[in-house]
Structure formats: C-alpha cells, structure tokens
Design an enzyme around this catalytic site. Structure first.
Site, PDB file in Angstrom:
ATOM      1  N   ASP A   1      38.372  65.100  29.745  1.00  0.00           N
ATOM      2  CA  ASP A   1      38.886  64.482  30.963  1.00  0.00           C
ATOM      3  C   ASP A   1      38.411  65.293  32.165  1.00  0.00           C
ATOM      4  O   ASP A   1      37.613  66.213  32.028  1.00  0.00           O
ATOM      5  CB  ASP A   1      40.418  64.393  30.909  1.00  0.00           C
ATOM      6  CG  ASP A   1      41.056  65.710  30.512  1.00  0.00           C
ATOM      7  OD1 ASP A   1      40.448  66.779  30.774  1.00  0.00           O
ATOM      8  OD2 ASP A   1      42.149  65.699  29.927  1.00  0.00           O
TER       9      ASP A   1
ATOM     10  N   HIS B   1      34.262  62.649  22.567  1.00  0.00           N
ATOM     11  CA  HIS B   1      35.249  62.151  23.543  1.00  0.00           C
ATOM     12  C   HIS B   1      35.074  62.936  24.846  1.00  0.00           C
ATOM     13  O   HIS B   1      35.677  64.001  25.036  1.00  0.00           O
ATOM     14  CB  HIS B   1      36.665  62.340  22.974  1.00  0.00           C
ATOM     15  CG  HIS B   1      37.752  61.823  23.876  1.00  0.00           C
ATOM     16  ND1 HIS B   1      38.302  60.564  23.747  1.00  0.00           N
ATOM     17  CD2 HIS B   1      38.388  62.399  24.931  1.00  0.00           C
ATOM     18  CE1 HIS B   1      39.236  60.394  24.668  1.00  0.00           C
ATOM     19  NE2 HIS B   1      39.302  61.506  25.398  1.00  0.00           N
TER      20      HIS B   1
ATOM     21  N   ASP C   1      33.172  60.129  13.305  1.00  0.00           N
ATOM     22  CA  ASP C   1      32.519  60.318  14.612  1.00  0.00           C
ATOM     23  C   ASP C   1      32.783  59.103  15.505  1.00  0.00           C
ATOM     24  O   ASP C   1      31.918  58.241  15.709  1.00  0.00           O
ATOM     25  CB  ASP C   1      31.019  60.529  14.396  1.00  0.00           C
ATOM     26  CG  ASP C   1      30.296  60.943  15.676  1.00  0.00           C
ATOM     27  OD1 ASP C   1      30.986  61.297  16.656  1.00  0.00           O
ATOM     28  OD2 ASP C   1      29.054  60.901  15.690  1.00  0.00           O
TER      29      ASP C   1
ATOM     30  N   GLU D   1      37.183  65.678  20.638  1.00  0.00           N
ATOM     31  CA  GLU D   1      37.176  66.191  22.012  1.00  0.00           C
ATOM     32  C   GLU D   1      36.985  67.707  22.020  1.00  0.00           C
ATOM     33  O   GLU D   1      37.663  68.429  21.300  1.00  0.00           O
ATOM     34  CB  GLU D   1      38.481  65.838  22.730  1.00  0.00           C
ATOM     35  CG  GLU D   1      38.467  66.229  24.198  1.00  0.00           C
ATOM     36  CD  GLU D   1      39.714  65.751  24.957  1.00  0.00           C
ATOM     37  OE1 GLU D   1      39.668  65.682  26.195  1.00  0.00           O
ATOM     38  OE2 GLU D   1      40.726  65.442  24.291  1.00  0.00           O
TER      39      GLU D   1
END
Length: 622
Positions: free
Chosen positions: A169, A516, A564, A573
């Site tokens: 993020d 991610h 994956d 992540e």
C-alpha cells in the site's frame, strides 16, 4: 755511508769503466761479513728483478696482470670474478623477471559472489522501490517509480515528505519503519567490512539516511521536550468507503486522495524504537560528526518522551488507523532495546543502568521463556535487545553492578538459540524444513529471516571469542549448528523448498509474479489510473508489469504451499520490516566479503569501563 745496498736504499748499477774503482771500493770493505760479500752471487727473486727492468718491460708485465678501465685500474683476475658474479646475478634475478614480464598475463581468478551476496544485492533494491518523496536520480534502473507524496504532512508544522512506504500500500507506518532502519544499521555495524567488500556500503548507508532523515522530521528535537510525535501518514479504517490508501488501488505517484497524519501524544514503544533507530544510525555515521551528533541528540530527546511517566500509553491504543495493522503489545522491550542502543551510541552509563534494571525484564516477561517472546519482530524486540546486551558481556565483561543481569540475558539468549534448533521441538516445522515462528499464520518469512540473523550473529559472537559452542541443557551445541540452521532457512527462502520457488522477487528463475503491490502491478504508461480504475490491475491475472526486484513476499502456508495471486496479501505482500531482516541475515551469512563480525565498531563511543591506571611515581631523589 757505504755504497753497498743492504736492501734499504737505491741500488747502484755500474759499467765496465767503473770496475776498478769498484774493486778498490770493495777491498776497502773487506771487513764486511761473509753474508755481505756473498751478495755478489745472490739470485734475485721475481719482484727484485722487476725493479731492475726497463720501464717498457715493466709496463708490459703490468698490462698482463691489470686492466685499465679509464677511471680505475683493477686486477684482471678481480675483473673476471666481478663479471662472473654480475652474470650469475642476472641469471638468478633478472632472467625470471624478464620471462615473467613477457609471458601472457594470468591474473588470479576472482571467485564469483555466493548466492547470499547475489540475493543481498537485490534485497537492498526493495528499499529504493519503496521510497516516498522526491525520487532520486540515482534510481538503480527503477524506471517505474517517480516523485510521490510531495504533499505529505502539508497540514502539519513540519512537513513529512520522504521516508518509505510500508508494503504494497502507500502508507507510511513509522513504527515498523523505525524498526527496519534499526535492523539495517545493526547489520552495517556488525558487518561493515562485508558491505564494503561487496560494494554495497555506500548504498546501504544511503538507504539508512533516507529513513533517519525522515524520522527526524516526525518530532521537534530542538525543543526543550518533545510534546508529540507524528506516527503515521496515510492509512485507512476498517470498513471505509471513502477514497484512501486501502479503498484505492493507485500508484503512489498518482495519489490524489486525502492522506491524514496520525499524531501521538503518548507512545513509549514508538518513541523507544525511534530512539533505537537514530542511535544505531549515529554509529553507522560516526565518520560524519555533524550528522552523527544530530542523530544522537534526536535519539536522546525522543527517548525522554518514551520514558515520561505521563506518556506511558500504547501508541496504537484505540486508534483505528493503527491498531488493526501495527498494534503494539507493550513497550518495556523497547525500553531495553532503546537504552542499549543509546548506551552504545553515547557511552552514557545511565542507559546501561536502565537496560540492566531488574524492573525492565520483569515487566517485559523476558525470563518467562514464552516461545512467542523468543521471536524477533517489529513488535517484540526482547530477543534482539538481550542479544545486544549479551554482546557487551561477551566482549567487554563490565562486571559489577551489571554482571547479574547481563548474565541472565546471556543465559536466555542461549536458550533462545536452542529453541530454534529442530531437535528440541519448541516450534513446529513444515515438512519442507521451514520453522513456524508465528504459529502458521500469514507473513511467516519475516520472522524466519529475523531468527536466521540472530542465530548467525550469535555464532559469529562465539567464533570471535574462540568459543566453539554453548550448552543447551546437558548437550553442548556447536556454533556451526546455529549457522546451519540460519543457512537452511535462508536457502528455503531463496528456493530450496518443495515449491522450488524463490520468495525473493528477481532472484532465481522461479519467483512470484503477482506480488500484492500497487506500484508494481500498475504499468507506467503515461496514463493516470484513478482510485477506482486502478482496481482492474489488482484483478488482472497477468503478471505484474513492473518487477519489484528484491521484495521478499509473505511466504508459503504451513504446508509449504504458495499460491501466486495478488489478492492473497497475507502471503504475497512484501514489507520493509521483513526485508530489513532478510538483508541482515544475508550479509551475516555471505562469505564473499569475508567472515565474522567487526568486533569493536559497536563500542566506538563506549569509554573505558574501569578507572585508568595511576601514573608511575616520580623518580626517587636522594
């Protein structure tokens, strides 16, 4: 005087005309002894005859025995010896040199870097890929990143541009960011020589400085006391429906939604970890007095905030932007951790007195042997803090009044190392050989990497003191067993696992392609994808268009399985806290840059522990 020569004066040579006078003269000397008279028939030796020869004859003989070199005349025999000696010297010394110079060059073969070094080069790049702020021109070929977060903190009194995004993020969590900087600094202090040899020393220092420059912005170190700390930039609340860092799937360069700043007025664990990060970095930058002193001053100020009795409330408590993501379980471990680093950075004994105060391990449950407390993480610093203080005992042995507590820390550190060995069955292990330090939950690899670093480092401490091992109960365990544990875990991460999958992106041929990560999953194609339109890249089944080199993903499940897919953030992540532990473990294990630790850098600011010897008495005078 008599004309006869008694081998003492000039010899007179006479002709026939002088014979009579000579005979008369001889008759007058009839009283000479027989020896003198007998000289008439005496046979002259070679030297004496040479005196009687004419000059040309003498010169001819001289030429036969001597050589005139112009500036010097020397014996022909001596000349022959000299020429022979020079010729022999040429054969012995000169000829091999000439031969070696004319042979084709055959340089010593440089050994290629080992796998740990190759992985380390990549793991460090992840921090470059996570940079927030003005992206540097020296970007190591990371073409898909650019300037971002330039408005961060524009509502505060300081501005908060810079630092690192935490994971996939675009949030800057200051608690785990501080831990990551502490770990990077620790690895440099212990293995500075290795970093230099593999040509990563300047790089890793730049990464640390990028983080510590930012941390210095999060509080006012010039104030008499620190009233508050900015603890986070950006974020999201569970169930949010407004544009924020979790409801939007956007490249950090394209963020256009509000990024709130969290302000902490009480938070000893956050302040304690920030103090550790700044203090550790001050040792790394000890060659830059101005910057090092700035870091030390900031560390001291923020640690005062941590120790303030009126501010002892967990920083994450009842904060919905933090407690669901990086919730703190306590702060006494950060007291021990921060105090240890401040002692090494300053030599101030008040810090080592605090770190060895009986109240700290008691409140932190340091001696409970709770297996969860033996696992190093961004939240739990106990095993690292006790090892850091064990280092003091091993190498400096300060004695009273610290010995009792340091001895206890040393003992627990040894037991923690024992717990990592599979033979003692303290933790579960996967069939593929991965230790399960977080009870099979998500993000397992960051805990494994941290444990591998501690194990490898403790083995190096033993080797540096010539101690072959330590005791686990009645059993004596070799230091090499610890190193084997550390190597096996890092090798698992690098691909020696049932999936034959490298969990470090870009290392090996088979690694995660659907990480991610917002920035990696969205192409840089001169198009701006909005908060909502970016989600099509999250949902895409195609590999990420940008390879986020060096990122260590969360890792496999407890059955050694890894799927994956981008949506499984618990396993796909990466985080900067996880990669910091990986970097530390890799540099400790690589042999490309040599072996062992830098024993004395850690103590560069620590004064002598004992009073200096008195000066010798003055000379006695009667």
């Amino acid at each position: 005087m008599h004309s006869a020569n008694h081998w003492g004066g000039a010899i007179e040579i006479v002709g026939e005309s002088q014979a009579d006078s000579t005979d008369d003269h001889r008759s007058q000397n009839a009283d000479w002894d027989k020896a003198s008279a007998s000289r008439k028939s005496y046979a002259l030796d070679e030297t004496q005859r040479s005196w009687l020869l004419d000059p040309e004859t003498r010169l001819s003989n001289k030429k036969n025995k001597y050589v005139d070199l112009g500036c010097i005349i020397c014996s022909r025999k001596a000349l022959k010896w000299s020429v022979g000696i020079v010729a022999l010297a040429f054969l012995v010394v000169g000829m091999p040199i000439i031969i070696s110079k004319n042979l084709p060059e055959n340089h010593a073969r440089v050994l290629p870097p080992d796998d740990f070094t190759l992985a380390l080069h990549k793991a460090l790049l992840f921090f470059d890929e996570q940079k927030s702020g003005r992206f540097p021109k020296n970007n190591y070929g990371i073409y898909w990143r650019g300037n971002s977060g330039l408005q961060d903190g524009n509502t505060t009194d300081r501005g908060l541009v810079g630092g690192y995004y935490d994971a996939g993020d675009n949030i800057k969590f200051h608690f785990p960011m501080s831990f990551a900087m502490t770990m990077l600094s620790w690895s440099v202090i212990e293995y500075e020589g290795k970093y230099k040899t593999i040509d990563e020393y300047d790089h890793v220092r730049d990464l640390i400085k990028w983080g510590t420059d930012y941390l210095l912005l999060t509080f006012n170190s010039s104030a008499a006391s620190v009233p508050y700390i900015y603890s986070q930039v950006g974020g999201s609340m569970n169930g949010s429906t407004v544009p924020d860092d979790h409801t939007c799937w956007t490249r950090p360069e394209d963020m256009d939604y509000p990024r709130p700043v969290q302000t902490t007025y009480q938070g000893p664990e956050l302040a304690g970890e920030m103090a550790a990060a700044l203090a550790a970095a001050s040792i790394v930058f000890r060659d830059n007095n101005v910057y090092s002193e700035k870091l030390v001053k900031g560390a001291g100020k923020v640690f005062e905030f941590a120790r303030d009795k009126n501010k002892r409330r967990r920083y994450s408590l009842q904060n919905p932007y933090i407690e669901h993501y990086y919730n703190s379980s306590g702060y006494f471990d950060e007291y021990m951790w921060g105090a240890a680093w401040l002692y090494y950075a300053t030599g101030n004994r008040s810090y080592i007195s605090l770190a060895t105060n009986k109240g700290l391990p008691s409140n932190a449950h340091a001696f409970s042997m709770n297996r969860d407390l033996s696992v190093l993480s961004w939240d739990n610093k106990l095993p690292a803090a006790m090892m850091l203080l064990t280092r003091l005992r091993i190498f400096l042995n300060p004695g009273y009044p610290y010995e009792d507590m340091l001895s206890s820390y040393h003992n627990i550190t040894g037991l923690t190392m024992c717990s990592y060995l599979q033979r003692y069955n303290v933790y579960n292990w996967t069939r593929g050989g991965l230790i399960q330090l977080n009870r099979g939950r998500g993000q397992p690899l960051q805990y494994v990497a941290n444990a591998a670093f501690l194990a490898s480092l403790f083995a190096d401490y033993l080797n540096a003191t010539g101690v072959p091992g330590w005791n686990c109960g009645p059993n004596f365990i070799l230091a090499e067993d610890l190193r084997s544990f550390a190597s096996s875990q890092i090798n698992y991460i690098l691909g020696a696992n049932p999936m034959n999958m490298s969990y470090v992106v870009g290392y090996g041929d088979h690694y995660p392609k659907h990480v991610h990560h917002r920035g990696a999953s969205i192409p840089r194609d001169n198009k701006k994808y909005t908060c909502k339109s970016g989600w099509k890249w999250y949902q895409s089944r195609n590999p990420n268009p940008n390879t986020i080199i060096g990122a260590m993903v969360g890792g496999p499940n407890k059955f050694d399985e890894y799927e994956d897919i981008r949506s499984d953030y618990s396993h796909s992540e990466p985080t900067i806290a996880g990669n910091a532990g990986l970097v530390a473990a890799l540099v400790s294990l690589t042999t490309s840059g040599g072996q062992g630790i830098e024993k004395n850098i850690m103590f560069s600011a620590v004064p002598p522990l004992y009073p200096p010897s008195p000066p010798p008495p003055s000379p006695w005078k009667p």
